[in-house]
Design a protein around this motif. Sequence first.
Motif, PDB file in Angstrom:
ATOM      1  N   THR A 232       0.844  -1.198   0.000  1.00 48.89           N
ATOM      2  CA  THR A 232       0.000   0.000   0.000  1.00 48.89           C
ATOM      3  C   THR A 232       0.877   1.245   0.000  1.00 48.89           C
ATOM      4  N   ILE A 233       0.610   2.138  -0.938  1.00 45.06           N
ATOM      5  CA  ILE A 233       1.439   3.332  -1.097  1.00 45.06           C
ATOM      6  C   ILE A 233       1.108   4.329   0.011  1.00 45.06           C
ATOM      7  N   LEU A 234       2.128   4.718   0.749  1.00 45.34           N
ATOM      8  CA  LEU A 234       1.977   5.760   1.756  1.00 45.34           C
ATOM      9  C   LEU A 234       2.374   7.124   1.219  1.00 45.34           C
ATOM     10  N   ASN A 235       3.347   7.130   0.327  1.00 44.92           N
ATOM     11  CA  ASN A 235       3.827   8.399  -0.219  1.00 44.92           C
ATOM     12  C   ASN A 235       4.651   8.095  -1.463  1.00 44.92           C
ATOM     13  N   TYR A 236       4.689   9.033  -2.400  1.00 45.18           N
ATOM     14  CA  TYR A 236       5.571   8.901  -3.555  1.00 45.18           C
ATOM     15  C   TYR A 236       5.991  10.286  -4.018  1.00 45.18           C
ATOM     16  N   GLU A 237       7.176  10.336  -4.638  1.00 41.91           N
ATOM     17  CA  GLU A 237       7.745  11.599  -5.110  1.00 41.91           C
ATOM     18  C   GLU A 237       8.698  11.320  -6.261  1.00 41.91           C
ATOM     19  N   LEU A 238       8.950  12.361  -7.064  1.00 36.62           N
ATOM     20  CA  LEU A 238       9.890  12.222  -8.169  1.00 36.62           C
ATOM     21  C   LEU A 238      11.298  11.968  -7.639  1.00 36.62           C
ATOM     22  N   CYS A 239      12.021  11.149  -8.339  1.00 32.07           N
ATOM     23  CA  CYS A 239      13.399  10.828  -7.957  1.00 32.07           C
ATOM     24  C   CYS A 239      14.229  10.767  -9.233  1.00 32.07           C
ATOM     25  N   ASP A 240      15.189  11.658  -9.357  1.00 30.38           N
ATOM     26  CA  ASP A 240      15.965  11.748 -10.592  1.00 30.38           C
ATOM     27  C   ASP A 240      17.322  11.067 -10.498  1.00 30.38           C
ATOM     28  N   TYR A 241      17.502  10.178  -9.548  1.00 32.57           N
ATOM     29  CA  TYR A 241      18.763   9.441  -9.470  1.00 32.57           C
ATOM     30  C   TYR A 241      18.476   8.031  -8.987  1.00 32.57           C
ATOM     31  N   GLN A 242      19.424   7.151  -9.219  1.00 31.50           N
ATOM     32  CA  GLN A 242      19.279   5.755  -8.809  1.00 31.50           C
ATOM     33  C   GLN A 242      20.084   5.539  -7.518  1.00 31.50           C
ATOM     34  N   PRO A 243      19.444   5.210  -6.400  1.00 29.06           N
ATOM     35  CA  PRO A 243      20.153   5.162  -5.116  1.00 29.06           C
ATOM     36  C   PRO A 243      20.962   3.892  -4.890  1.00 29.06           C
ATOM     37  N   PHE A 244      20.818   2.884  -5.765  1.00 29.65           N
ATOM     38  CA  PHE A 244      21.468   1.600  -5.529  1.00 29.65           C
ATOM     39  C   PHE A 244      22.735   1.473  -6.370  1.00 29.65           C
ATOM     40  N   ALA A 245      23.748   0.857  -5.764  1.00 31.02           N
ATOM     41  CA  ALA A 245      24.980   0.491  -6.461  1.00 31.02           C
ATOM     42  C   ALA A 245      25.113  -1.020  -6.387  1.00 31.02           C
ATOM     43  N   VAL A 246      25.276  -1.663  -7.542  1.00 33.85           N
ATOM     44  CA  VAL A 246      25.281  -3.122  -7.638  1.00 33.85           C
ATOM     45  C   VAL A 246      26.711  -3.596  -7.880  1.00 33.85           C
ATOM     46  N   PHE A 247      27.182  -4.475  -7.000  1.00 37.22           N
ATOM     47  CA  PHE A 247      28.533  -5.035  -7.091  1.00 37.22           C
ATOM     48  C   PHE A 247      28.429  -6.491  -7.547  1.00 37.22           C
ATOM     49  N   GLU A 248      29.194  -6.844  -8.578  1.00 42.69           N
ATOM     50  CA  GLU A 248      29.219  -8.210  -9.099  1.00 42.69           C
ATOM     51  C   GLU A 248      30.667  -8.634  -9.315  1.00 42.69           C
ATOM     52  N   VAL A 249      30.919  -9.934  -9.207  1.00 37.74           N
ATOM     53  CA  VAL A 249      32.260 -10.462  -9.429  1.00 37.74           C
ATOM     54  C   VAL A 249      32.360 -11.216 -10.754  1.00 37.74           C
ATOM     55  N   ASP A 250      31.270 -11.767 -11.239  1.00 39.59           N
ATOM     56  CA  ASP A 250      31.270 -12.498 -12.508  1.00 39.59           C
ATOM     57  C   ASP A 250      29.972 -12.196 -13.244  1.00 39.59           C
ATOM     58  N   PRO A 251      29.837 -10.992 -13.805  1.00 39.92           N
ATOM     59  CA  PRO A 251      28.573 -10.617 -14.442  1.00 39.92           C
ATOM     60  C   PRO A 251      28.308 -11.431 -15.701  1.00 39.92           C
ATOM     61  N   GLU A 252      27.040 -11.595 -15.976  1.00 38.13           N
ATOM     62  CA  GLU A 252      26.584 -12.285 -17.182  1.00 38.13           C
ATOM     63  C   GLU A 252      26.020 -11.239 -18.143  1.00 38.13           C
ATOM     64  N   PRO A 253      26.504 -11.185 -19.379  1.00 33.13           N
ATOM     65  CA  PRO A 253      25.998 -10.168 -20.311  1.00 33.13           C
ATOM     66  C   PRO A 253      24.494 -10.279 -20.526  1.00 33.13           C
ATOM     67  N   HIS A 254      23.857  -9.127 -20.615  1.00 34.91           N
ATOM     68  CA  HIS A 254      22.436  -9.007 -20.960  1.00 34.91           C
ATOM     69  C   HIS A 254      21.512  -9.544 -19.881  1.00 34.91           C
ATOM     70  N   THR A 255      22.009  -9.756 -18.695  1.00 34.26           N
ATOM     71  CA  THR A 255      21.172 -10.153 -17.566  1.00 34.26           C
ATOM     72  C   THR A 255      21.606  -9.350 -16.341  1.00 34.26           C
ATOM     73  N   PHE A 256      20.706  -9.236 -15.380  1.00 36.96           N
ATOM     74  CA  PHE A 256      21.030  -8.469 -14.183  1.00 36.96           C
ATOM     75  C   PHE A 256      21.916  -9.270 -13.240  1.00 36.96           C
ATOM     76  N   PHE A 257      21.601 -10.541 -13.041  1.00 36.19           N
ATOM     77  CA  PHE A 257      22.333 -11.379 -12.091  1.00 36.19           C
ATOM     78  C   PHE A 257      23.341 -12.249 -12.832  1.00 36.19           C
ATOM     79  N   GLY A 258      24.572 -12.182 -12.380  1.00 31.37           N
ATOM     80  CA  GLY A 258      25.602 -13.060 -12.903  1.00 31.37           C
ATOM     81  C   GLY A 258      25.792 -14.256 -11.987  1.00 31.37           C
ATOM     82  N   ARG A 259      27.033 -14.662 -11.815  1.00 31.85           N
ATOM     83  CA  ARG A 259      27.345 -15.785 -10.943  1.00 31.85           C
ATOM     84  C   ARG A 259      28.220 -15.312  -9.788  1.00 31.85           C
TER      85      ARG A 259
END
Length: 695
Positions: free
Chosen positions: A304-331
Amino acid sequence: MKPKKLTEDQIQNTLTNAVREAVQFIESEIAPDRIKSQKYFDGKVNLEHEEGRSKVVATKCRDTIRAVKPALMRVFLQSQKPVEFVPRRPNTVMAAEQATAFAEYVFNLNNGFDVISDVFHDALIKKVGIAKVYYDETSDVEFDEYSGLSPEQVALVQSDPEIEIVEMEQTEDGSFEMKVSRTKRGGQIKVSSVAPEDFFVDRSATSILDCYVCGHSTEGRVGDLVEMGFDFKEVYDLAGTDDGMVDEEEELARTGWDNLDQDEDANDPSMRKVLITEAYMRMDIEGTGIPKRYKFLCAGGDYTILNYELCDYQPFAVFEVDPEPHTFFGRSLVEIITDDQDASTSLLRGLLDSIALSLTPRLGVDKNALDEDGYDDLLNNEIGGIVRFKGPPSQSLYEFAIGNGASNVLPAMQMYDEAIRAKTGVSGAGMGLDADALQSQTAAGVNAAVQAATAVSELIARTLAEGGMKQLFKAIATLARQHPDENTMMRLDGKFVPVDPRSWSADMDMTANVGLGTGRHEERVMALSNMAKFQQGVWSAYGPGNGLVTMTNIRNTQADLARLMGVHNVDRYIQPMDPQTEQQLLMQAAQAAQGQQQGSDPNAAFLQAESMKAQMKAQTDMARLQLDGQKAMMEEQRKRGEIAGKMDLERDKMVQDLAVEVAKILGQYGTTVDVAQIKAEQAANGGMIGPQAAR
């Protein structure tokens, strides 16, 4: 068809469907791999074991992670600037340096060591490590009490927007006593790690930048949402519902104990648990036809939405050691070697069982040779124990001969160890050289062996830097521009300077300084030492105006060298230097040189000219005196020559006169004259000779 503005129900339904699909994708396809990886890291396998046989586990996954992680931490932490902003225009050079230093300062302020340790650990075991950057608004409340206030002073206190009057009372003398609360609002940029189990992203995403929806869910309390300004009843009604997000098996594997049904404060409604979800999703709410990214704060299992607002940046940083091309999750690194841990475990168990059987072999016995007590004696493995026989033991008891399998098992185990080293980059050459293996190798060969052993680790480090670290530092810089603080000061190159993030360019490039083959500590020290020699050579040959090397460049080189050698308080030994200070010093030096030539006083030129005239006159007089002296010496020599010549003539004349007088005396008187005695008397009388002297 023209797009229309979405209603609240449409927004809620769109968000709920997107989040549920993303959560289902994580639970069905990603969570099982994470559970298995965590299980293998904890020293467990899917292999069965027989009762009475070895059940030991070869902890290859855990040992590999414990070997790789310190090397990665060292690579990132020994770098002064793991990620650096690069300017695109000449006028943004200082802003880029300031943005780099400020992002690193914020990262260290939020205990960057722990953040890196957490996200690296998650990436090595659970496919990805997630870090979040956000702006945390804080408010501190202080209580003060005043007495003896006049009405004017009361009005002045009431006019302060940060002050709220708690109690006020007028005394008998007409003055006022007050108790007030002062609320100081502020905020700071926060960096924290997010558990991969709490993070979700849509199935079609290939990176965090192009995802349709992403976010994370955490288990909070009703009081937390009420403190944020939401209605208690609304939040309380959302609490206690089935969230559908946290997988019980995965949560149990992560924490080691089932805490999903725990409710320590059931009697306190404000402490009732509620699922809090923060989702970031692209949606065309305004009906413009262009979707924008929004931040949604939701509660409960239905999101259930309590509040929403515009957000012009991405707050997450994703660290991977063996990424798989064209997919989000590697190994993850654990996934790569789980099969090797199974094989190594099977071999290790077989080896231990073989050794145990060879040390304590099974026995064969004639059933008629032993009674019940004799069988009990055989089951007792006590050293020196007695076995009771009815007949001769040599005929009734014998051993089953079983060969030792160590000769066959050990090469196989070594083969799997080499396979793990090739997959992960963890080898003996990287952790410490084998003196026997590299005994006859040249220095170049040893260096090549070490570099080959660490190639995989360097690739992992570069992947982490180019992915998560860049995203993390970019998010910090973006938040700093959005929430500037005029009172923020930062130490840059040894000097405290005001920070103005509004001057930073949003399109600055970024470069990673870690994970490179030339990033080793000794090589960086050698490179900086060679750079220092080059700078000194240019400065000595061409001076301050060489146009290639400045004092700031030289100071920065020496400062970086000192930091690499463990000296972090560089300002104690080298004064801060920047282009502005250097320009001032050069201008002062130029003015001083010009002052020596012309002088800063208007009469200085006249005085300097007179001084020069006096010096020239003194030099001329000295030359004239020297010339006159030489002339006087020459005249003296000439006069002495003339006097000497006259004296010679007089002497000759005296000799001739003497001869004449001698002749006269001989002619007149016939007397002999002593000429030698006469000459001696002449010399004694100053050369006087004549008739008087003769007489």
